[in-house]
Each structure stands twice: as C-alpha cells, then as structure tokens.
Design a protein around this motif. Structure first.
Motif, PDB file in Angstrom:
ATOM      1  N   ARG A  31      41.449  43.362  49.217  1.00 34.43           N
ATOM      2  CA  ARG A  31      40.806  42.153  49.745  1.00 34.43           C
ATOM      3  C   ARG A  31      39.313  42.401  49.907  1.00 34.43           C
ATOM      4  N   LYS A  32      38.586  41.326  49.966  1.00 35.58           N
ATOM      5  CA  LYS A  32      37.142  41.398  50.120  1.00 35.58           C
ATOM      6  C   LYS A  32      36.775  40.880  51.507  1.00 35.58           C
ATOM      7  N   THR A  33      35.998  41.671  52.236  1.00 34.94           N
ATOM      8  CA  THR A  33      35.504  41.239  53.540  1.00 34.94           C
ATOM      9  C   THR A  33      34.012  40.958  53.420  1.00 34.94           C
ATOM     10  N   LYS A  34      33.388  40.633  54.533  1.00 34.13           N
ATOM     11  CA  LYS A  34      31.957  40.324  54.491  1.00 34.13           C
ATOM     12  C   LYS A  34      31.112  41.540  54.138  1.00 34.13           C
ATOM     13  N   ARG A  35      31.534  42.718  54.578  1.00 30.07           N
ATOM     14  CA  ARG A  35      30.730  43.925  54.376  1.00 30.07           C
ATOM     15  C   ARG A  35      31.100  44.733  53.148  1.00 30.07           C
TER      16      ARG A  35
END
Length: 94
Positions: A31-35
């Motif tokens: 998954r991709k987070t903000k950071r």
C-alpha cells in the motif's frame, strides 16, 4: 547454473513469505501512504529470495539437497536481518 539461481530464488521467496505470515498472521498487501510505499509481503519475500540467491551463488553447492538447505537457511537469515533492523530503528527513535 540458471536452474540453481531460479531454484534458490523461489525457495528463498517462499521462506520469506512463510516468515511474513508467521510474523503477522496474515498476508499484508502493498500500500501507499503519504510518506512512503509499504511493500507488504513483497518486502520479506524479496529479502529472503535475494539472500538465498547470493548465498547459493557464493557457495555453489553440488546437490539439490544442499541447495535447498542453504536456500532455506538464507531465507530465514534474511527475515532475521529485517527484524533486527526494524528493532534497531524502533530503539533509536525512543
């Protein structure tokens, strides 16, 4: 030699995935987070596969039993390195 490389890569990847399931109790998808981008099970699978590949190429065992034993131990070792690194980062931030 190509068969040895593919064999060790697959065995190390499977061991890495088993270690991921053992650690988390389930398969965590990427998954991709903000950071950053979290690779999920791919992180441990790739680490086990690469560790296994490097060790088999370095040692160059003769039989498939030796290759499997080395691949499994390298996959487990890769998992332990990743766990130690995460604990080091966690202790460093405290």
């Amino acid at each position: 030699m190509l068969k040895d490389i593919i064999f060790s890569f697959v065995i190390g990847g499977v061991v890495g995935m088993i270690g991921h399931i053992r650690k988390h109790g389930k398969i965590i998808m990427p998954r991709k987070t903000k950071r950053f981008v979290y690779l999920g099970f791919f992180e441990e699978m790739l680490l086990g596969a690469i560790a296994s590949l490097l060790l088999v190429v370095y040692i160059s065992p003769n039989s498939y039993v030796e290759k499997m034993t080395i691949s499994i131990s390298a996959g487990i070792g890769g998992d332990l390195v990743l766990t130690g690194y995460k604990q080091f980062k966690q202790n460093d931030s405290d």
